[in-house]
Write a protein that holds these residues in place. Structure first.
Motif, short mmCIF file in Angstrom:
data_model
loop_
_atom_site.label_atom_id
_atom_site.label_comp_id
_atom_site.label_asym_id
_atom_site.label_seq_id
_atom_site.Cartn_x
_atom_site.Cartn_y
_atom_site.Cartn_z
N MET A 1 0.83 -1.21 0.00
CA MET A 1 0.00 0.00 0.00
C MET A 1 0.87 1.27 0.00
O MET A 1 0.45 2.32 0.48
CB MET A 1 -0.93 -0.01 1.21
CG MET A 1 -2.05 -1.05 1.10
SD MET A 1 -3.21 -0.60 -0.19
CE MET A 1 -4.28 -2.02 -0.26
N GLU A 2 2.09 1.12 -0.53
CA GLU A 2 2.98 2.29 -0.61
C GLU A 2 2.39 3.38 -1.49
O GLU A 2 2.58 4.56 -1.24
CB GLU A 2 4.35 1.84 -1.15
CG GLU A 2 5.36 2.95 -1.35
CD GLU A 2 5.61 3.80 -0.12
OE1 GLU A 2 5.86 5.02 -0.30
OE2 GLU A 2 5.55 3.30 1.01
N HIS A 3 1.59 2.95 -2.52
CA HIS A 3 1.02 3.96 -3.41
C HIS A 3 0.02 4.85 -2.67
O HIS A 3 -0.19 5.99 -3.06
CB HIS A 3 0.39 3.30 -4.64
CG HIS A 3 -0.87 2.55 -4.37
ND1 HIS A 3 -0.90 1.37 -3.66
CD2 HIS A 3 -2.16 2.82 -4.69
CE1 HIS A 3 -2.15 0.94 -3.58
NE2 HIS A 3 -2.93 1.80 -4.19
N ALA A 5 0.41 5.78 0.55
CA ALA A 5 1.25 6.73 1.28
C ALA A 5 1.73 7.82 0.34
O ALA A 5 1.80 9.00 0.70
CB ALA A 5 2.43 5.99 1.91
N GLU A 6 2.05 7.41 -0.90
CA GLU A 6 2.47 8.39 -1.92
C GLU A 6 1.32 9.35 -2.24
O GLU A 6 1.52 10.56 -2.37
CB GLU A 6 2.91 7.63 -3.18
CG GLU A 6 3.37 8.50 -4.34
CD GLU A 6 4.57 9.36 -4.00
OE1 GLU A 6 5.41 8.90 -3.20
OE2 GLU A 6 4.65 10.49 -4.53
N ARG A 9 1.05 11.95 0.39
CA ARG A 9 2.09 13.00 0.22
C ARG A 9 1.70 13.98 -0.89
O ARG A 9 1.90 15.18 -0.78
CB ARG A 9 3.45 12.35 -0.07
CG ARG A 9 4.11 11.73 1.16
CD ARG A 9 5.55 11.36 0.88
NE ARG A 9 5.69 10.18 0.05
CZ ARG A 9 5.66 8.93 0.49
NH1 ARG A 9 5.52 8.68 1.77
NH2 ARG A 9 5.79 7.91 -0.34
N ARG A 69 -1.99 2.93 10.05
CA ARG A 69 -2.09 2.75 8.60
C ARG A 69 -3.30 3.53 8.09
O ARG A 69 -4.29 3.67 8.79
CB ARG A 69 -2.25 1.27 8.28
CG ARG A 69 -0.98 0.47 8.47
CD ARG A 69 -1.25 -1.01 8.30
NE ARG A 69 -1.69 -1.33 6.94
CZ ARG A 69 -2.78 -2.04 6.64
NH1 ARG A 69 -3.55 -2.48 7.62
NH2 ARG A 69 -3.11 -2.29 5.40
#
Lengths: 177, 92
Positions: A1-3, A5-6, A9, A69
């Motif tokens: 699920m890094e996308h 977090a991106e 940002r 999260r």
């Protein structure tokens, strides 16, 4: 699920359109959760939309600190928004009352809506916090610790709500037998 | 130890499986994003309002500063004239 977090940002840096990524990735589960708590897909959608507006404001203002999260945080907002909606009684009339049936969206979805009405009938007499707790535990499959985090309370308080809810539901079933 | 499931657990488990296919109605994502866009319009309005207020404050401060500078230069000019007049008077 890094996308995700991106995406957070990007929103903080002023790109509001990045919020679409969050909605697309999280709305299926959140709408299902809210529908189960509220007892209808339409009320669930209202709750999730309101929760997304709150979430967007918080992210854009830099109030989402990323300690939990994103999905857990959204779960918390949706659950609390649903409890508030149940308490305030801001629910749409049921489709069997005044609204037309939703457009045909497949046999599986139609059967799911029937099951949702059964769930709504089963849980209808529970207070909102007990109703949310039993849905999170017995329908969503979360642990007492996860529910405590979502409902911003202690595990003991969650267990107490679950015991009360189960007692009320068993009593109801006995009365119907 | 796994606790045996009672009738309530079985009923909730059945309803959990039966409601898995629930999904949002068509256009839900677009409705959410429209609500977010509607939220951003007042943000723009607030921004313009704040900018306008800042301009007004700067303009007011500039006006005060210009008045002070004007008064000071007026005084300086008067003093210069007076001193010149005095010198001329002295020379004369």
């Amino acid at each position: 699920m890094e996308h995700l977090a991106e995406a957070v940002r990007e929103i903080v840096s002023g790109d509001a359109k990045a919020f679409r990524k969050i909605v697309v990735a999280t709305s299926p589960r959140l709408v299902r959760l809210a529908a189960r708590i509220m007892g209808s897909v339409e009320d669930g959608e209202d709750v999730v939309q309101e929760a997304y507006v709150k979430a967007y404001r918080a992210i854009a203002d830099g109030r989402f600190d990323g300690r939990s999260r994103l999905e857990t945080w959204l779960y918390r907002i949706v659950t609390n928004t649903a409890i508030d909606a149940l308490r305030s009684g801001t629910r749409r009339p049921r489709s069997t009352d005044t609204l037309p049936e939703p457009a045909w969206d497949g046999a599986a979805a139609a059967e799911a809506r029937v099951a949702l009405r059964e769930l709504e009938t089963l849980l209808t007499e529970l207070p909102p916090d007990q109703r949310a707790a039993i849905v999170l535990k017995s329908v969503e499959g979360l642990s007492a610790a996860e529910i405590a985090e979502i409902m911003d309370t202690s595990e003991g308080a969650v267990e107490q709500r679950l015991v009360r809810a189960r007692t009320a539901l068993k009593q109801r079933n006995r009365n119907h037998d | 130890m796994i606790e045996p499931k009672d009738d309530l657990d079985l009923e909730l488990s059945r309803l959990q499986g039966a409601t898995e296919a629930l999904h949002a109605t068509r256009g839900f994502t677009d409705r959410v994003l429209a609500a977010i866009d509607a939220l951003r319009v007042p943000e723009w309005g607030d921004g313009i309002l704040k900018f306008g207020k800042a301009i007004l404050v700067v303009a007011a401060l500039s006006a005060v500063a210009a008045t002070v500078v004007g008064i000071r230069s007026q005084r300086a000019e008067t003093e210069t004239l007076a001193s010149t007049y005095g010198m001329e008077d002295f020379d004369w």
